[in-house]
Design a protein around this motif. Structure first.
Motif, PDB file in Angstrom:
ATOM      1  N   GLN A 103     -10.992  -6.322  -0.154  1.00  0.00           N
ATOM      2  CA  GLN A 103     -10.347  -5.883   1.090  1.00  0.00           C
ATOM      3  C   GLN A 103      -9.600  -4.570   0.941  1.00  0.00           C
ATOM      4  O   GLN A 103      -9.083  -4.039   1.924  1.00  0.00           O
ATOM      5  N   GLY A 104      -9.490  -4.047  -0.285  1.00  0.00           N
ATOM      6  CA  GLY A 104      -8.753  -2.811  -0.496  1.00  0.00           C
ATOM      7  C   GLY A 104      -7.259  -3.013  -0.349  1.00  0.00           C
ATOM      8  O   GLY A 104      -6.749  -4.132  -0.274  1.00  0.00           O
ATOM      9  N   SER A 105      -6.544  -1.910  -0.298  1.00  0.00           N
ATOM     10  CA  SER A 105      -5.085  -1.944  -0.202  1.00  0.00           C
ATOM     11  C   SER A 105      -4.629  -2.166   1.230  1.00  0.00           C
ATOM     12  O   SER A 105      -5.354  -1.857   2.179  1.00  0.00           O
ATOM     13  N   PRO A 106      -3.390  -2.647   1.402  1.00  0.00           N
ATOM     14  CA  PRO A 106      -2.793  -2.623   2.744  1.00  0.00           C
ATOM     15  C   PRO A 106      -2.583  -1.174   3.172  1.00  0.00           C
ATOM     16  O   PRO A 106      -2.706  -0.249   2.365  1.00  0.00           O
ATOM     17  N   ARG A 107      -2.267  -0.971   4.429  1.00  0.00           N
ATOM     18  CA  ARG A 107      -2.065   0.393   4.918  1.00  0.00           C
ATOM     19  C   ARG A 107      -0.886   1.043   4.202  1.00  0.00           C
ATOM     20  O   ARG A 107       0.223   0.510   4.181  1.00  0.00           O
TER      21      ARG A 107
END
Length: 532
Positions: A103-107
């Motif tokens: 999901q990758g990093s949070p914003r």
């Protein structure tokens, strides 16, 4: 369990995203032979190579294959064996890792880690054989930078001209490291500074610092996402020439605290370190590279969590050859941990706190080339260190001042003129950049007998002069003024005689630490007959 509870449990199992659970990745570590990206038919697998997820460590099978469990957010990396090197990635840095972040990093303000998808097969890693691997066991050198701390492209220009360009193509180092604070909060500068560092053509390994944090992250888990997107794992190991280098993120981020970080280590880091050390011969040299020093910045102020330090020391106590390299302080000193700090090894644990590449944050008066003086508050000029690894777990350290001759190891301060016959209350000061408690520092005047100098813990008069000049100037002398001088741990003083003939007199200073080379420096002062 009730029927409702069973139904809820099944619902959670069936609706939880696949990336949230632990999965197993598989791949091969292979020897690069065909010179093409990816593993080709002529690239054989390598057996016995260690692969890790930052906690668990496995070794490759006879055909180079491995299987490793990973969780969301972990990074898979290879622990390079002595006789190999990593091929360079597209940014010139060693290519040896891959994130598992479906999901990758949070914003975040900066990019963070991009979503990687959930593929778990063909996580292959290449290694290249080193032709002179055997000779490295007879000794090799490592470049050690700390706190390049560039806040702008102009600062990167200073870093290039002051630190990198003078040694491009001139240093035989087998590897190098930057011990954190690669940039000064602007994480978009990583590609630009990496391009400069890659000019050294030395395999370069990075450690994160407090100025490399995503300061808008909600917790410590994501505080290095933008750093990790560029540099890979924040805790890992590299082997070279019979020595083991363990690079550690020791900046614990807490957005609710003031300051927002403290020195320390996470549970997963202790797990990795414990698993790695279990497989090492006890007499091997172990070098830890980190940003925040293990010693407290000042008495009574816990800047590295003491409980974590005690736990780290427990893992290391049975290794007789351990060196700690740290940065962060923008000063330079040698520190020896003892039982008072919880160290239980057979001899004190040596920590070398390396002077900053940026010195005092690229401050001070600019020279004729437009580069700031950048002398640090303890009087040490900005520069870098070289670690020389020797056989049987031995090592040596040397500091090199930016844009100065290699033998510039002592800075002197003395009055220009004294009254002949005056009480000898004025002295020559020697800042011995690599000086320690047992360093022998001596001086002589006009080829006279050598006399010992006295170690004093006080500000370097050379920097005090700059402070006064900044105070009395009507206009700024540089973009930022020099730092306020602080007591230096490597300053010596010798009284200057005034009963000599009127005229100029030469002062020579020499310093010897252990069996290292003798450092020398000289200056002059004049004696003048005063008129009544």
């Amino acid at each position: 369990m009730t029927r409702t509870a069973v139904w809820l449990a099944c619902l959670l199992l069936t609706t939880a995203p696949a990336w949230a659970a632990e999965v197993t990745v598989t791949g091969k570590v292979y020897q690069e032979r065909d010179g093409k990206p990816g593993r080709g038919p002529t690239d054989p697998g390598l057996a016995g190579v260690q692969v890790s997820n930052g906690e668990t460590i496995v070794r490759t099978a006879a055909d180079g294959s491995y299987a490793l469990p990973v969780r969301d957010g972990q990074t898979v990396f290879v622990i390079k064996p002595d006789e190999y090197r990593f091929p360079a990635a597209s940014n010139g840095l060693p290519g040896y890792w891959r994130h598992y972040a479906p999901q990758g990093s949070p914003r975040l303000k900066y990019d963070g880690i991009a979503a990687t998808g959930a593929g778990t097969r063909h996580w292959d890693f290449a290694l290249e054989p080193v032709e002179d691997a055997a000779s490295a066991r007879d000794g090799f050198e490592m470049l050690v930078f700390s706190d390049s701390q560039t806040a702008s492209r102009q600062d990167i220009g200073y870093y290039q001209r002051a630190i990198v360009e003078p040694i491009v193509g001139k240093h035989p180092a087998r590897l190098g490291t930057t011990l954190g604070d690669i940039v000064n909060d602007d994480l978009s500068l990583y590609p630009a500074i990496n391009k400069v560092t890659a000019q050294l053509q030395v395999p370069w390994f990075h450690v994160p610092g407090n100025h490399d944090l995503d300061m808008d992250a909600g917790d410590d888990r994501h505080s290095l996402d933008s750093w990790r997107a560029v540099y890979g794992p924040d805790t890992y190991a590299v082997e070279e020439g019979g020595a083991s280098f363990v690079f550690l993120d020791d900046v614990v981020y807490d957005p609710t605290a003031r300051p927002k970080y403290i020195g320390g280590l996470r549970a997963d880091q202790f797990t990795f370190l414990g698993n790695y050390l279990k497989g090492l011969p006890r007499d091997r040299l172990v070098v830890l590279g980190m940003h925040i020093p293990l010693f407290d910045a000042e008495p009574g102020r816990e800047t590295f969590r003491h409980a974590d330090r005690k736990r780290l020391f427990a893992l290391l106590k049975d290794f007789p050859n351990v060196l700690v390299l740290s940065g962060h302080s923008h000063t330079q000193r040698h520190y020896y941990h003892s039982a008072a700090e919880g160290w239980q090894g057979a001899k004190p644990l040596h920590e070398y706190n390396v002077g900053a590449a940026c010195g005092a944050f690229w401050s001070g008066v600019k020279d004729s080339n437009g580069i700031p003086d950048a002398t640090m508050s303890d009087g040490t000029p900005n520069g870098y260190a070289v670690l020389s690894v020797k056989p049987a777990g031995d090592y040596a350290l040397r500091y090199y001042v930016a844009r100065a001759p290699d033998d510039y190891q002592i800075a002197l301060h003395a009055p220009r003129v004294l009254r002949k016959g005056a009480y000898p209350a004025w002295g020559v000061y020697a800042n011995v950049f690599m000086g320690q408690d047992d360093t022998l520092v001596e001086y002589r005047v006009d080829d006279g007998a050598w006399q010992p100098m006295k170690r004093v813990v006080q500000p370097d008069p050379r920097l005090l002069e700059e402070n006064v000049a900044d105070d009395t100037a009507e206009r700024l002398r540089g973009f930022d003024r020099s730092p306020e001088a602080t007591p230096s741990p490597h300053l010596w003083r010798g009284a200057l005689p005034t009963d000599l003939a009127a005229g100029a007199h030469k002062v020579e200073v020499r310093a010897v630490h252990g069996d290292g080379p003798t450092a020398t420096a000289s200056t002059t002062y004049r004696l003048q007959v005063a008129s009544p």
